[in-house]
Design a protein around this motif. Structure first.
Motif, PDB file in Angstrom:
ATOM      1  N   MET A   1       0.840  -1.177   0.000  1.00  0.00           N
ATOM      2  CA  MET A   1       0.000   0.000   0.000  1.00  0.00           C
ATOM      3  C   MET A   1       0.889   1.245   0.000  1.00  0.00           C
ATOM      4  N   SER A  73      -4.829   6.652  -0.328  1.00  0.00           N
ATOM      5  CA  SER A  73      -4.266   5.324  -0.076  1.00  0.00           C
ATOM      6  C   SER A  73      -4.449   4.483  -1.328  1.00  0.00           C
ATOM      7  N   SER A  75      -3.827   0.866  -3.272  1.00  0.00           N
ATOM      8  CA  SER A  75      -3.558  -0.546  -2.995  1.00  0.00           C
ATOM      9  C   SER A  75      -4.181  -1.417  -4.079  1.00  0.00           C
ATOM     10  N   MET A  81      -6.552  -1.687  -9.373  1.00  0.00           N
ATOM     11  CA  MET A  81      -6.003  -0.908  -8.269  1.00  0.00           C
ATOM     12  C   MET A  81      -7.099  -0.032  -7.658  1.00  0.00           C
TER      13      MET A  81
END
Length: 88
Positions: A1, A73, A75, A81
């Protein structure tokens, strides 16, 4: 992350374009992201050369104002994604 903290200015809010650092491009460059806020998909974030685009709609839905701090964020998701955005 990968987590990035950004202070939203008028240019970022109005244009929806965020210039990135070389390090961020090395980690995330070329990826497309489904953008989420508060657990709901709110748009998409894409790359255009050294810039990330697509923040206008997401920021609008979050009610981001100039001077707000936004936590991004990034990840992996289910086959793609994910970018989770939240105001701090």
């Amino acid at each position: 992350m990968v987590v990035v903290e950004v202070e939203a200015g008028n240019d970022l809010i109005d244009s929806g374009v965020m210039h990135s650092t070389r390090e961020l491009r090395a980690m995330l460059g070329g990826q497309k992201f489904r953008a989420f806020a508060n657990g709901e998909q709110r748009g998409h974030i894409n790359w255009s050369k050294s810039m990330m685009t697509g923040f206008t709609g997401v920021f609008s839905r979050l009610g981001v104002q100039p001077g707000d701090t936004v936590l991004l964020s990034f990840s992996p998701g289910d086959g793609d994604m994910i970018a989770e955005l939240a105001t701090v």
